[in-house]
Structure formats: C-alpha cells, structure tokens
Design an enzyme around this catalytic site. Structure first.
Site, PDB file in Angstrom:
ATOM      1  N   GLU A   1     -34.833 -16.987  59.508  1.00 31.46           N
ATOM      2  CA  GLU A   1     -35.294 -16.871  58.629  1.00 31.46           C
ATOM      3  C   GLU A   1     -35.053 -16.937  56.742  1.00 31.46           C
ATOM      4  OE1 GLU A   1     -39.159 -14.440  61.226  1.00 31.46           O
ATOM      5  OE2 GLU A   1     -37.782 -13.210  60.483  1.00 31.46           O
TER       6      GLU A   1
ATOM      7  N   CYS B   1     -36.831  -6.691  52.811  1.00 35.96           N
ATOM      8  CA  CYS B   1     -35.463  -6.400  53.292  1.00 35.96           C
ATOM      9  C   CYS B   1     -35.609  -5.721  54.280  1.00 35.96           C
ATOM     10  CB  CYS B   1     -35.118  -5.500  52.168  1.00 35.96           C
ATOM     11  SG  CYS B   1     -32.898  -4.583  52.879  1.00 35.96           S
TER      12      CYS B   1
END
EC number: 2.1.1.192
Length: 388
Positions: free
Chosen positions: A109, A359
């Site tokens: 990703e 994150c």
C-alpha cells in the site's frame, strides 16, 4: 520478533540481454550510464531516458522524441519501463488517497497525502514486516519479501503518473517522500538506497534530501551503514521512554536497546547535512501504556543529549489490537511536559484513517505468516538478523 530475514536481492545486472529485458526502473543513474555504455551508446543517453522516465512519467520508448529511432529500437529489444500497477484506489474525505499496488502476486500500500503547500507520498519497502511491533497493523501480517528498486521507486512513479507528471502539469506532483509505509527500510538497504538515489537525482524526481525521510525502528548496524551510503532526513520510531516498555511494544529493542539506538542516531547526525543537526522522534500514543506525564518526563530526560523534534502520533486502531488511543487531554498534557523542557513537539494530524491509510494501519496483502519459514527457504538464503 523473528530472528531471521530473507537476504536482499542481488544488484540488478546492467548488461543488455534480449532473453531477459532489464527494467530501467531498477537502475540508478550510475547503473543507467553503465547500461548505455554496454549498449554501445554515450552516457548522456542515460540522462535523456531518465528525464523522460521521471520528469514526464513516460514508459514508452517511442514517445521519447529526442532519441533517435535506431536507439529506440535497441531499447525495445533489451529493456522496459515497468512500474507496478494500481489494483485498487480508496479516497478519504480529507483528500488522502490510498493505492493498493500489485507486486507479483501480492500487494503493498502507498498513501498520497496532499496539503496546501506540499504533497507527501508514503512508500512501502517490504511486503509485510519482520519486526512485529505490537501496535502496527503491518507487523501483524508477517514478513514475505523485500521490494525491488523498481517496486519502490515504481510507487513514486505510479503516483506521479496518476497525479500528473512535472513536465505535464508544470508543478511537482510529489514534494516529499517518506519511507514509512509497509516494512522496515533498513532491512532492505540493497534496494531502498538506490530507490532514494533516484528520488534525489536531478534526472530522477529531483527532490531535496531534506524532503526524503527514512523511518526506522532501530536496526543499528544498518543505520550505521546508511550513514556511509546516502544522506536523507531521518525519523526514528521510538514510541517508549524506557527499555521496559519498548521491549514489549517494539521487540527489536531487545536486540538493540534505546541507548544503543540513540548512539547510532547521533552518529548518523554527525555525518548528515539533510537533518540540520536533529532527528525526528516518532512516538505513538497508547492509552495508559506510554502516555502518562511520568512517561513524558522520562522521555525528556532520555532525549536531552539527542537534538530532536518530537512527533506525537495518536494511535490508529485496527481489528484485534490490544491497545486504545490516548485521549486528547492525555496527549495535550504529555505535549506540554515535553515543551516545558524546550522540545519542539508536534501532535501529528491523523490523515486517511477512514480508509485505513493512517500511520500503522497499512496491511496490504501478505501470505499467511504460518508459512514464513517455508517461504524464506524457497525464496533465498535465510540469515540471522545480527548480520544486517
């Protein structure tokens, strides 16, 4: 934490070969010039082709109009420009875009984060991750393999192609790259460093070394090697004020403790111009784990000899995780303690959490970890992490 990793792939050959086309995205400028020399061409041809590849995001030799037809024909016989393909795109309400990118039969990703004055791309370096940090979704998927240079720089190339190449739009599609996606970059130095060289090269993406950031959890021998290989901005995933907590949530700390890690960081800063004398500390805020005011005081004492700025990161949840996100009030109190010691402290704004692009949320598509040892034996030599 696993004690073993797969060795990085060997350097890409630069000898033209009709039987196995060379992906030019695997080559930095020095290798490109060697490739063209072996093709019987002048080295400046490498610069011309790189400009087309990275300034125009061109992957078709026939469109390179300042290159003669004979050379274009040669290139089509022995080379290709093949970036990994986007197989899925998700757009967040805040403008963040997450791309699932096919690398072989798996996915990694890549996240594009646009802001008013910049556009940051978060890039993956491995399929999965071997370090098993307890608060990170990627780590729960296990480790499969290192990405090739073309699969790393190809994420930047593909994003720039989608957003708009610099020579097409008149402005940089990407101003900053952070090696903070899936994987531990320092466990793939063989491929990460050439990819970053292309990011910095004027005939590549031409980014400032202060705008390319590598984040590491603390593979100390590799960090020492990095300082002799390339100068980029450094961020460290610290996440704890003492070894007791860090041993639990960042298991590599049992091998390279905080004191050893920070020593390597200071050595890197001594060699680096990109960091302007200070490192970025990343500290994920886990409710009642590492976010108390006593932890803030410990952190301030810990970092008093390390020039730094501190990014406090609200933890982003994923299914099955044993943690909770710190409340805003706890984060605020923690931040104020650090600032009272004179530290520049920033609470990172969460971006893309509604599409699992924030994150610690990247997962990609990694083969079941119960087959990890078998995969390693099939894919290459298995070595001890101590050798890295």
């Amino acid at each position: 934490m696993s004690e073993q990793i797969v060795t990085p792939e060997s350097s890409t050959p630069v000898v033209p070969n009709k039987e196995a086309k060379i992906n030019l995205l695997d080559l930095n400028r020095q290798q490109m010039r060697e490739f063209f020399k072996n093709l019987g061409e002048k080295p400046f041809r490498a610069d011309q082709v790189m400009k087309w590849m990275y300034h125009y995001c061109c992957d078709n030799f026939d469109e390179m109009t300042d290159i003669n037809k004979v050379l274009r024909g040669k290139l089509k016989e022995v080379a290709e420009i093949r970036a990994p393909e986007v197989v899925e795109e998700q757009r967040s309400s805040d403008g963040t875009i997450k791309w699932a990118i096919a690398v072989g039969d798996q996915r990694v990703e890549t996240v594009y984060i646009p802001e008013d004055d910049r556009a940051t791309l978060c890039v993956s370096s491995q399929v999965g991750c071997a370090l098993e940090c307890k608060f990170c979704s990627t780590a729960q998927q296990g480790f499969n393999r290192n990405l090739r240079v073309s699969e790393i720089i190809g994420q930047v190339w593909r994003a720039a192609k989608i957003v708009g190449a610099a020579k097409v739009t008149g402005q940089r599609p990407i101003t900053n790259v952070v090696m903070m996606g899936m994987g531990e970059p320092l466990l793939n130095l063989t491929n990460v460093v050439p990819a970053m060289e292309i990011m910095l090269d004027d005939f590549g993406f031409g980014l400032s070394k202060r705008r390319v950031t590598l984040s590491t959890s603390g593979v100390v021998p590799a960090l020492d090697k990095l300082g002799d290989m390339i100068d980029v901005a450094l961020a460290i995933s610290l996440h704890a004020p003492n070894d007791t907590i860090r041993d639990e949530i960042v298991p590599i700390n049992k091998k390279y403790n905080i004191e050893t890690f920070l020593g390597a960081v200071r050595r890197y800063l001594e060699k680096s111009n990109a960091n302007q004398g200070r490192v970025t500390i990343e500290y994920v805020m886990l409710d009642h784990v590492n976010d108390g005011t006593e932890h803030a005081h410990q952190l301030a004492e810990l970092l008093k000899e390390t020039p730094c700025k501190i990014n406090l990161i609200p933890w982003n949840p994923f299914p099955g995780a044993p943690y909770g996100r710190s409340s805003n009030s706890r984060i605020d109190r923690f931040s104020k303690v650090l600032m009272s010691y004179g530290f520049t402290t920033i609470v990172r704004k969460t971006r893309g959490d509604d599409i699992d692009a924030a994150c610690g949320q990247l997962a990609g598509d990694v083969i079941d970890r119960t087959k990890r040892t078998l995969r390693k034996r099939m894919q290459g030599e298995v070595i001890d992490i101590k050798a890295i």
